[in-house]
Enzyme design. Structure first.
Site, PDB file in Angstrom:
ATOM      1  CE  LYS A 173     -67.709  -0.281 -28.487  1.00 18.81           C
ATOM      2  NZ  LYS A 173     -66.379  -0.296 -27.805  1.00 18.81           N
ATOM      3  CD  GLU A 248     -62.475   7.330 -41.617  1.00 21.69           C
ATOM      4  OE1 GLU A 248     -61.838   7.670 -40.611  1.00 21.69           O
ATOM      5  OE2 GLU A 248     -63.023   8.135 -42.371  1.00 21.69           O
ATOM      6  CB  CYS A 282     -54.677   4.696 -38.831  1.00 24.64           C
ATOM      7  SG  CYS A 282     -55.343   6.364 -39.021  1.00 24.64           S
ATOM      8  CD  GLU A 399     -52.575  -1.058 -38.353  1.00 21.39           C
ATOM      9  OE1 GLU A 399     -53.423  -1.857 -37.945  1.00 21.39           O
ATOM     10  OE2 GLU A 399     -52.826   0.123 -38.630  1.00 21.39           O
TER      11      GLU A 399
END
Ligand code: NAD
Length: 496
Positions: A173, A248, A282, A399
């Site tokens: 996906k 993750e 990331c 973030e």
């Protein structure tokens, strides 16, 4: 306008409900294709196809599986320019970056795991005079692979390659924000003749297609890369079931520059770590911690490198910084600029966003000739450097995932570690110092999954990859970690 289709049981198929999502080009802000808005009905078909393919694929000799992976790698590589342009158009990143990094790393993912299969050794132990015991790695079954929009093909293939190498079949996906290269991958899989059902790709949103996949009873393993919010949700949703999970997730990584660092090299590395892929990695070093005695000198070097970055048309060869991936993400990143000022920060470079950022920037010759103004609706932001914020400011804790970096001074090694470890995240860090003992000490003190010393984002596929704290659970990579994840390890004890 092109229409993306699902890839199920070896065939390209429209979504069962016939619904599609708009797919927007970040550099123009315009819809340029449509992507299936799949539902649980599509997921059901894909899981059934993957389950049907599993008995045969999981017992296919390793050499045959490896040769499929090699052919997939070769095929993507032979279409490098096509894949790179598609990734750039879909994601907003410079085509030069997709050509140099994203697509070659996707190729490397397949090549690496094809190569590892040749050395896939099992452990044997012995109880003298009683029995031999050996381990057998049994592929888990149908793997659910969910990936984000920042490095679309690179991160999706980081999951597909080990999953099918070790004998799982899978339902993928990809992010609905960047579906195009996964669709091109389906074409590659058809052309190399991968057996039907081994890889299935269902496009759609998280709630529409992602959750039915996560919750499917015939999917015993989920590898998810994405935000901490959604990773935490998946962890909660799957908690009643015995599923293997690899999460993750996000990061707020520190770049730590000591006074004894090679400052020009550190500044160049820190700027790349801050702004690569528009800061949408990331692993980006979004907080730069600099030892007080070299703070001014380092900041000057850092700003020199930042000024050399060129925001503009992702297709232009001189562009280093493309457009942010979507309107929603752009709005989020822009909101942090106001917050930074509100929190007492000072913007010392950048801070502009919107169409004015690309005015007067190089555009492709054909655009100029046609007098096109195709970039004006794109999601642009200048690489932005903020100083003067305290370590607990929200801009230093949350973030942002865009081209916004904060720079903070620190005094001692202990201070650096406290600040670096002082967020809820624990993904990665980079340490810049010419004192190797210090570098080892600091690297050991970092709570995170990956620490680079005097470099950033050098990727060794043999190494474990994953995060700690809110940055994730589990490790993938290398022969050990990926094999452990995609297989159940069994002990077989044979008596004398
Ligand atoms: P996201 O969490 O919004 O989406 C990731 C994927 O999950 C997408 O495919 C999305 O459709 C799907 N999804 C969303 N809701 C879901 C649900 N309820 N159930 C199942 N699937 C669902 O993340 P994003 O915005 O696409 O990506 C950016 C984030 O990814 C950042 O936080 C970044 O740090 C993180 N990231 C982490 C790593 C890593 O290796 N740790 C790598 C890249 C990106």
């Amino acid at each position: 306008m092109s229409r993306i289709l699902n890839f199920i049981d070896g065939e390209l198929r429209p979504p069962v409900d016939g619904k599609y999502l708009d797919n927007v080009e970040p550099a123009t802000g315009k819809v340029y294709s449509h992507c299936p808005d799949s539902s649980s009905a599509d997921v059901e078909l894909a899981v059934a196809a993957a389950a049907a393919a599993f008995p045969s694929w999981s017992t296919t000799p390793r050499t045959v599986r490896a040769s499929f992976l090699t052919r997939i790698a070769d095929s993507i590589e032979s279409r490098l320019a096509e894949f790179a342009l598609a990734e750039s158009t879909d994601q907003g990143k410079p085509v030069s970056l997709a050509t140099a990094v994203d697509i070659p790393r996707a190729v490397a993912n397949f090549r690496y795991f094809a190569g590892r299969l040749a050395y896939d050794e099992d452990k044997v132990s012995r109880i003298d005079g009683v029995a031999w015991t050996y381990t057998h790695h049994q592929p888990v079954g149908v793997a659910g692979l969910i990936s984000p929009w920042n490095l679309p093909l690179y991160l999706l293939t980081w999951k597909i390659a080990p999953a099918i190498a070790y004998g799982c079949t899978c339902v993928c996906k990809p992010s609905e924000v960047t579906p195009m290269t996964a669709f091109l991958l389906a074409d590659v899989l058809i052309k190399v003749g991968l057996p039907k059902g081994v890889v299935n790709i269902v496009f759609g949103t998280g709630p529409g297609a992602g959750e039915p996949l996560v919750l499917h009873p015939n999917v015993p393993l989920i590898s998810f890369t994405g935000s901490t919010t959604i990773g935490t949700r998946i962890s909660a949703l799957t908690s009643p079931f015995p599923k293997k999970l690899s999460l993750e997730l996000g990061g707020k990584n520190a770049t730590i520059v000591f006074a004894d660092a090679d400052l020009p090299r550190a500044a160049e590395g820190a700027v790349r770590a801050a702004f690569a892929n528009q800061g949408e990695v990331c692993l980006c070093g979004s907080r730069v911690l600099v030892q007080s005695e070299v703070y001014d000198a380092f900041l000057a070097l850092f700003l020199t490198h930042t000024r050399a970055l060129t925001v503009g048309d992702p297709r232009h060869p001189s562009t280093t910084t493309g457009a942010l991936v979507s309107r929603a993400h752009y709005d989020k990143v822009v909101s942090y600029l106001a917050l930074a000022v509100q929190e007492g920060g000072k913007v010392v470079h950048g801070g502009r966003y919107g169409a004015e950022v690309v005015k007067g920037r190089p555009v492709m010759v054909e655009q100029r000739e046609k007098g096109e103004r195709r970039l004006e609706g794109g999601f642009w932001m200048e690489p932005t450097v903020v100083v003067g914020l305290g370590e607990v400011a929200r801009c230093n804790q949350e973030e942002i995932f865009g081209p916004v970096v904060t720079i903070l001074p620190f005094r001692t090694e202990e201070d650096a570690l406290r600040i670096a470890n002082g967020t809820k995240y624990g993904l990665s860090a980079s340490v810049w110092s010419e004192d190797l003992r210090r570098a080892h000490r600091v690297a050991e003190g970092i709570r995170g999954g990956y620490v680079w010393v005097n470099c950033w984002m050098v990727r060794d596929l043999n190494a474990p990859f994953g995060g700690t704290k809110a940055s994730g659970i589990g490790r993938e990579g290398g022969a050990e970690w990926s094999r452990e994840f995609y297989c159940d390890t069994k002990a077989i004890c044979v008596a004398y």
